[in-house]
Design an enzyme around this catalytic site. Sequence first.
Site, PDB file in Angstrom:
ATOM      1  N   GLU A   1    -113.646 -43.016  -7.849  1.00 32.80           N
ATOM      2  CA  GLU A   1    -112.013 -43.252  -8.302  1.00 32.80           C
ATOM      3  C   GLU A   1    -111.268 -42.112  -7.775  1.00 32.80           C
ATOM      4  O   GLU A   1    -110.148 -42.412  -7.625  1.00 32.80           O
ATOM      5  CB  GLU A   1    -112.011 -43.480  -9.906  1.00 32.80           C
TER       6      GLU A   1
ATOM      7  N   CYS B   1    -115.415 -41.905   5.956  1.00 33.43           N
ATOM      8  CA  CYS B   1    -114.678 -41.676   4.584  1.00 33.43           C
ATOM      9  C   CYS B   1    -114.413 -39.936   4.373  1.00 33.43           C
ATOM     10  O   CYS B   1    -113.414 -39.587   3.994  1.00 33.43           O
ATOM     11  CB  CYS B   1    -115.404 -42.048   3.576  1.00 33.43           C
TER      12      CYS B   1
END
Length: 204
Positions: free
Chosen positions: A158, A198
């Site tokens: 998150e 990422c």
Amino acid sequence: MNILELKYAILCLCLVTSVFKTDIKATSHNESKTVYIQPLGSVEKSELNLVKSSVEHFYHYKCIVKPKVNLTKDILANSKTRYEANRILSKYNCADNLLILTEKDIAGANVERHLGEWGVFGLGYRPGTTCVVSTFRLKRNASAELFHARLTKVCLHEIGHNLGLNHCASGDKRCFMNDAKGTIKVVDEEQVFLCENCRKSIGL
């Protein structure tokens, strides 16, 4: 070049060097980041400490645990049996980097399944400063070790969204930015690991 010109040149060089060093320090200071962990309702101290150490170790951010805030009716989902993740984010959104942690079940809309209320592990603005994670579903059929691993990965996931990361498209099952699609099996297959794509996206 005479002596006077030489002294002037040396003075200018010293001033430029001094400014450059100041800029480096200022940039370094600006890049430092603090993440505040906000317990929403009662949360075990051991869970807060785990999340704190995980965020500090992986992202190298300073973490501060805030005093808990109470759960309120205005953030309940329509069913009144759990809490609405988007309402939580909206209520507590602020300029600080905030990871909200709760032991209560949370839900969000699932467009693919045409459901207005779908149980989720967590939710975060992308990009943004605020995210929320629930331990409720992470504890199901889990040993303490498995639960801790799940909690770590979901919290880092998150925060990844807050940093601007989409769900991982590399196909690497180890990357914790994969879309769980509400399935704990996906989380369990992941590692405390970001794939190269990422990592590059957020400069790690």
